[in-house]
Design an enzyme around this catalytic site. Sequence first.
Site, PDB file in Angstrom:
ATOM      1  N   ARG A  94     -11.784 -10.057   0.654  1.00 56.60           N
ATOM      2  CA  ARG A  94     -10.783  -9.808   1.696  1.00 56.60           C
ATOM      3  C   ARG A  94     -10.467  -8.318   1.795  1.00 56.60           C
ATOM      4  O   ARG A  94     -10.306  -7.628   0.804  1.00 56.60           O
ATOM      5  CB  ARG A  94      -9.501 -10.584   1.394  1.00 56.60           C
ATOM      6  CG  ARG A  94      -8.381 -10.385   2.430  1.00 56.60           C
ATOM      7  CD  ARG A  94      -7.399  -9.306   2.029  1.00 56.60           C
ATOM      8  NE  ARG A  94      -6.290  -9.166   3.002  1.00 56.60           N
ATOM      9  CZ  ARG A  94      -5.365  -8.219   2.959  1.00 56.60           C
ATOM     10  NH1 ARG A  94      -5.414  -7.305   2.005  1.00 56.60           N
ATOM     11  NH2 ARG A  94      -4.410  -8.159   3.866  1.00 56.60           N
ATOM     12  N   VAL A  95     -10.371  -7.822   3.024  1.00 58.99           N
ATOM     13  CA  VAL A  95      -9.958  -6.455   3.295  1.00 58.99           C
ATOM     14  C   VAL A  95      -8.865  -6.485   4.347  1.00 58.99           C
ATOM     15  O   VAL A  95      -8.983  -7.188   5.354  1.00 58.99           O
ATOM     16  CB  VAL A  95     -11.144  -5.592   3.801  1.00 58.99           C
ATOM     17  CG1 VAL A  95     -10.665  -4.208   4.215  1.00 58.99           C
ATOM     18  CG2 VAL A  95     -12.216  -5.486   2.726  1.00 58.99           C
ATOM     19  N   GLY A  96      -7.795  -5.747   4.104  1.00 57.09           N
ATOM     20  CA  GLY A  96      -6.702  -5.676   5.065  1.00 57.09           C
ATOM     21  C   GLY A  96      -6.828  -4.469   5.976  1.00 57.09           C
ATOM     22  O   GLY A  96      -7.915  -3.937   6.210  1.00 57.09           O
ATOM     23  N   ASP A  97      -5.697  -4.013   6.463  1.00 61.17           N
ATOM     24  CA  ASP A  97      -5.699  -2.919   7.443  1.00 61.17           C
ATOM     25  C   ASP A  97      -5.823  -1.535   6.813  1.00 61.17           C
ATOM     26  O   ASP A  97      -6.222  -0.582   7.473  1.00 61.17           O
ATOM     27  CB  ASP A  97      -4.409  -2.955   8.258  1.00 61.17           C
ATOM     28  CG  ASP A  97      -3.175  -2.627   7.410  1.00 61.17           C
ATOM     29  OD1 ASP A  97      -2.981  -3.288   6.378  1.00 61.17           O
ATOM     30  OD2 ASP A  97      -2.417  -1.713   7.773  1.00 61.17           O
TER      31      ASP A  97
ATOM     32  N   GLY B  12      -1.528  -6.923   6.393  1.00 59.41           N
ATOM     33  CA  GLY B  12      -2.572  -6.171   7.068  1.00 59.41           C
ATOM     34  C   GLY B  12      -3.244  -6.882   8.209  1.00 59.41           C
ATOM     35  O   GLY B  12      -3.630  -6.254   9.217  1.00 59.41           O
TER      36      GLY B  12
ATOM     37  N   THR C  28       0.841  -1.181   0.000  1.00 54.86           N
ATOM     38  CA  THR C  28       0.000   0.000   0.000  1.00 54.86           C
ATOM     39  C   THR C  28       0.883   1.241   0.000  1.00 54.86           C
ATOM     40  O   THR C  28       2.093   1.147   0.118  1.00 54.86           O
ATOM     41  CB  THR C  28      -0.866  -0.003   1.277  1.00 54.86           C
ATOM     42  OG1 THR C  28      -1.702   1.142   1.276  1.00 54.86           O
ATOM     43  CG2 THR C  28      -0.017   0.057   2.532  1.00 54.86           C
TER      44      THR C  28
ATOM     45  N   THR D  95       2.209  -0.564   6.641  1.00 58.37           N
ATOM     46  CA  THR D  95       2.300  -1.294   5.385  1.00 58.37           C
ATOM     47  C   THR D  95       2.683  -2.731   5.704  1.00 58.37           C
ATOM     48  O   THR D  95       3.184  -3.032   6.783  1.00 58.37           O
ATOM     49  CB  THR D  95       3.342  -0.646   4.456  1.00 58.37           C
ATOM     50  OG1 THR D  95       3.328  -1.307   3.188  1.00 58.37           O
ATOM     51  CG2 THR D  95       4.747  -0.741   5.024  1.00 58.37           C
ATOM     52  N   GLY D  96       2.435  -3.614   4.740  1.00 56.10           N
ATOM     53  CA  GLY D  96       2.791  -5.009   4.955  1.00 56.10           C
ATOM     54  C   GLY D  96       1.575  -5.891   5.155  1.00 56.10           C
ATOM     55  O   GLY D  96       0.509  -5.652   4.584  1.00 56.10           O
TER      56      GLY D  96
END
Length: 328
Positions: A216-219, A242, A188, A239-240
């Site tokens: 799917r949703v990350g941070d 999530g 991101t 970043t990374g």
Amino acid sequence: MHRRKFLKNSALSSAAVLGTAPLISCAERTKTESGTSTTNSPVVICTWDFGNATEKAWSVLSEGGNALDAAELGVMVEEADPSNQTVGLGGRPDRDGVVTLDACIMDSKSNCGAVMGLEGYVHPVSVARKVMEKTPHVILVGDGAAQFAREQGFPQTNLLTERSEKEWIEWKKTAEYTPIINIENHDTIGMLTLDVNGDLAGACTTSGMAYKLRGRVGDSPVIGAGLYVDPEIGAATATGMGEEVIRTVGSFLIVELMRQGKSPEEACREGVHRILKKNAGKTDFQIGFIALNKNGETGGYCIHPSFSYRQYDAQGHRNTPVNSYLKS
């Protein structure tokens, strides 16, 4: 409609207040213990070496523009760049070949907005800002987010470029998901800004994990996880991987650690250590945090080496490698 507040800071206990180091006013200019000057000069930082993004944000800040506009316009540069396959146009698709985008934005008054699983719109950060400014909500998702974007006049675009489509077709031959650390197929851009008025803002935008499960949703679009801004203290972004950032509400944690008197780097280091502690020695993933405090001081920390952040301020434009938990 009134802007939706994400949350108000809970009252600190008297012990916490006594243990908090006072912050120097942004309007003052003095020397900190580290030797860094604090000033009312603007600052922009972002995850990784996205120099075009920080250059755009700086063009706003250096002319007296506000932190929120700078953060939005800065990350929009990467959203529109098809060569960046982790953000916006040209982002790598999910397992079904669909590009879905996530983003959030937050201003100096703790107003915030986010979109998740947005399809067909290049600039999710701008849609997120409209959510913040035009609705009583914080988050819109999926079809609802797309409907809102369309109603707000954003143009629809096919986000799947020929390059990303070819890579997806090749991936389907094995359909294995094995992220390579610092080869950012799950990355991101997070950006933090401080303007001449001492106001802070932040934005975070991504296409998420390559070939992720649909939905799917990350941070990145989660306020408090991928991004958090406290107008009195500072801001942080991540970043990374999530999922690991969400489990510790990482960016909120870092801002709270700065409230307790830690420097941006110290706070980011502690944030990484909290994640590692929960993983009981597992280190086969990357996490990187960056932070900016009200004084204009910056810092970052990560698990694996090679993570950096790009910074633009009165001292110039530079890419800064950060210290890491692992050294090689």
